[in-house]
Design a protein around this motif. Sequence first.
Motif, PDB file in Angstrom:
ATOM      1  N   MET A 189       6.841  19.294  39.482  1.00 42.71           N
ATOM      2  CA  MET A 189       5.516  19.446  40.065  1.00 42.71           C
ATOM      3  C   MET A 189       4.433  18.974  39.094  1.00 42.71           C
ATOM      4  O   MET A 189       3.495  18.276  39.487  1.00 42.71           O
ATOM      5  N   LEU A 190       4.567  19.332  37.830  1.00 37.98           N
ATOM      6  CA  LEU A 190       3.571  18.901  36.841  1.00 37.98           C
ATOM      7  C   LEU A 190       3.582  17.384  36.681  1.00 37.98           C
ATOM      8  O   LEU A 190       2.532  16.746  36.601  1.00 37.98           O
ATOM      9  N   SER A 191       4.777  16.787  36.623  1.00 30.77           N
ATOM     10  CA  SER A 191       4.877  15.326  36.482  1.00 30.77           C
ATOM     11  C   SER A 191       4.243  14.618  37.662  1.00 30.77           C
ATOM     12  O   SER A 191       3.510  13.633  37.490  1.00 30.77           O
ATOM     13  N   ASN A 192       4.515  15.115  38.878  1.00 32.11           N
ATOM     14  CA  ASN A 192       3.934  14.498  40.078  1.00 32.11           C
ATOM     15  C   ASN A 192       2.418  14.633  40.089  1.00 32.11           C
ATOM     16  O   ASN A 192       1.704  13.703  40.473  1.00 32.11           O
ATOM     17  N   ARG A 193       1.916  15.795  39.653  1.00 36.08           N
ATOM     18  CA  ARG A 193       0.467  15.991  39.652  1.00 36.08           C
ATOM     19  C   ARG A 193      -0.202  15.077  38.607  1.00 36.08           C
ATOM     20  O   ARG A 193      -1.258  14.503  38.868  1.00 36.08           O
TER      21      ARG A 193
END
Length: 200
Positions: A189-193
């Motif tokens: 989720m952090l990488s995608n954001r």
Amino acid sequence: MKPLPMPIRLAAGLVATALEEAQELPRKLTELPVTAVSQALQVSMRLQQRVTDLAIKGDRALGSLRPVPETPTWARFDEDEDLPARPTNGYAGARPAEPLYVPTPPKVTPVRILPDPEPEPDEVRTEVPAQRRPEAAEPTATGPEGLEEYEEWSLPQLRARFRNLSLDQLQALLVWETSHQDRPPFVTMLSNRIASVTDK
């Protein structure tokens, strides 16, 4: 012209009826089993209704002659003392087992709290200034600088706070997550954001 005598007319009528019935005979033969079954069912239903009506009338007649007891003979209550003992299966009627373990409450010992000793007047205290930590790249025990409560966040809580986090904070969270807990859903989720913020 004189009418024919009555017996001749009757005989002619019988012959005409016999011819008509002979022509209808094949159709009636095919309908005969269905008709017979339907009539048999009707007769049996009428018979059942008649028997039921007679039984109801008989109950009413006997009910007026014989009073109904207050408690039927088949009704048994717990208060009845004269009931015979029922056979047991080995467990019913046995005395309850003692509990295997009964915890005893711990003993409470009162504790006396002493006040802090007074510093002596000639003793000089020197305060050591706290060192300033670098920006969000350095992790603390529970999360990056400024986001110390991050470790307690759930995935939906993280998603809800995305709009308030800067790119630097997101990158600090990703570094902290991969070096500490490394939870795949959080890392993804952090990488995608981060990718969506940098693409804007």
